[in-house]
Motif scaffolding. Structure first.
Motif, PDB file in Angstrom:
ATOM      1  N   UNK A  26      -6.317   8.096   0.738  1.00  0.00           N
ATOM      2  CA  UNK A  26      -6.693   8.592  -0.586  1.00  0.00           C
ATOM      3  C   UNK A  26      -8.141   9.060  -0.566  1.00  0.00           C
ATOM      4  N   UNK A  27      -8.430  10.067  -1.387  1.00  0.00           N
ATOM      5  CA  UNK A  27      -9.811  10.528  -1.544  1.00  0.00           C
ATOM      6  C   UNK A  27     -10.538   9.589  -2.508  1.00  0.00           C
ATOM      7  N   UNK A  57      -7.521  -3.484  -5.203  1.00  0.00           N
ATOM      8  CA  UNK A  57      -7.857  -3.902  -3.834  1.00  0.00           C
ATOM      9  C   UNK A  57      -7.107  -3.049  -2.808  1.00  0.00           C
ATOM     10  N   UNK A  58      -5.808  -2.865  -3.034  1.00  0.00           N
ATOM     11  CA  UNK A  58      -5.007  -2.065  -2.102  1.00  0.00           C
ATOM     12  C   UNK A  58      -5.411  -0.593  -2.150  1.00  0.00           C
ATOM     13  N   UNK A  59      -5.785  -0.100  -3.320  1.00  0.00           N
ATOM     14  CA  UNK A  59      -6.257   1.275  -3.451  1.00  0.00           C
ATOM     15  C   UNK A  59      -7.541   1.477  -2.655  1.00  0.00           C
ATOM     16  N   UNK A  60      -8.442   0.497  -2.713  1.00  0.00           N
ATOM     17  CA  UNK A  60      -9.677   0.573  -1.925  1.00  0.00           C
ATOM     18  C   UNK A  60      -9.363   0.618  -0.432  1.00  0.00           C
ATOM     19  N   UNK A  61      -8.368  -0.161  -0.009  1.00  0.00           N
ATOM     20  CA  UNK A  61      -7.973  -0.157   1.409  1.00  0.00           C
ATOM     21  C   UNK A  61      -7.391   1.208   1.786  1.00  0.00           C
ATOM     22  N   UNK A  62      -6.588   1.788   0.889  1.00  0.00           N
ATOM     23  CA  UNK A  62      -6.028   3.122   1.161  1.00  0.00           C
ATOM     24  C   UNK A  62      -7.138   4.165   1.276  1.00  0.00           C
ATOM     25  N   UNK A  63      -8.165   4.038   0.437  1.00  0.00           N
ATOM     26  CA  UNK A  63      -9.302   4.958   0.514  1.00  0.00           C
ATOM     27  C   UNK A  63     -10.053   4.782   1.829  1.00  0.00           C
ATOM     28  N   UNK A  86       0.830  -1.202   0.000  1.00  0.00           N
ATOM     29  CA  UNK A  86       0.000   0.000   0.000  1.00  0.00           C
ATOM     30  C   UNK A  86       0.863   1.251   0.000  1.00  0.00           C
ATOM     31  N   UNK A  87       1.965   1.220   0.732  1.00  0.00           N
ATOM     32  CA  UNK A  87       2.875   2.362   0.757  1.00  0.00           C
ATOM     33  C   UNK A  87       3.445   2.620  -0.637  1.00  0.00           C
ATOM     34  N   UNK A  88       3.874   1.567  -1.322  1.00  0.00           N
ATOM     35  CA  UNK A  88       4.421   1.729  -2.663  1.00  0.00           C
ATOM     36  C   UNK A  88       3.368   2.249  -3.633  1.00  0.00           C
ATOM     37  N   UNK A  89       2.149   1.761  -3.511  1.00  0.00           N
ATOM     38  CA  UNK A  89       1.063   2.230  -4.368  1.00  0.00           C
ATOM     39  C   UNK A  89       0.761   3.695  -4.076  1.00  0.00           C
ATOM     40  N   UNK A  90       0.748   4.067  -2.814  1.00  0.00           N
ATOM     41  CA  UNK A  90       0.512   5.461  -2.435  1.00  0.00           C
ATOM     42  C   UNK A  90       1.582   6.381  -3.026  1.00  0.00           C
ATOM     43  N   UNK A  91       2.829   5.937  -3.042  1.00  0.00           N
ATOM     44  CA  UNK A  91       3.890   6.762  -3.635  1.00  0.00           C
ATOM     45  C   UNK A  91       3.670   6.946  -5.124  1.00  0.00           C
TER      46      UNK A  91
END
Length: 94
Positions: A79-80, A68-74, A38-43
């Motif tokens: 993430x907005x 899937x990880x983007x949904x978890x970050x949201x 998730x950290x790598x995706x956020x970067x």
């Protein structure tokens, strides 16, 4: 070490030296509700990648896993709804 591992290391070194801002790059300092993936995706979202397919290609991940990880970050507030960094996400990366 196989060739794909070596290529990933080279890509990570190049990313670190080319425009990636110095910030929280140590996985030991990650928040308890965030995985290294998730950290790598956020970067990648911070670097301007807008679509899960682009991020998946750049990280050599499956697009569905990135989604899937983007949904978890949201859902965790990083993430907005439009996949833009929130203040929580920005603070995590700085």
């Amino acid at each position: 070490m196989n060739m794909s591992q070596m290529m990933r290391q080279v890509q990570n070194m190049m990313s670190a030296g080319m425009g990636m801002q110095s910030g929280n790059t140590d996985p030991l300092n990650l928040p308890s509700d965030m995985t290294r993936a998730q950290f790598l995706i956020l970067t990648k979202y911070q670097q301007g990648f807008a679509k899960p397919m682009e991020i998946a290609r750049h990280l050599s991940m499956d697009k569905r896993q990135v989604e899937k990880e983007t949904n978890a970050l949201r859902s965790n507030g990083y993430l907005s709804e439009k996949n833009k960094l929130t203040s929580k996400g920005l603070e995590t990366l700085s």
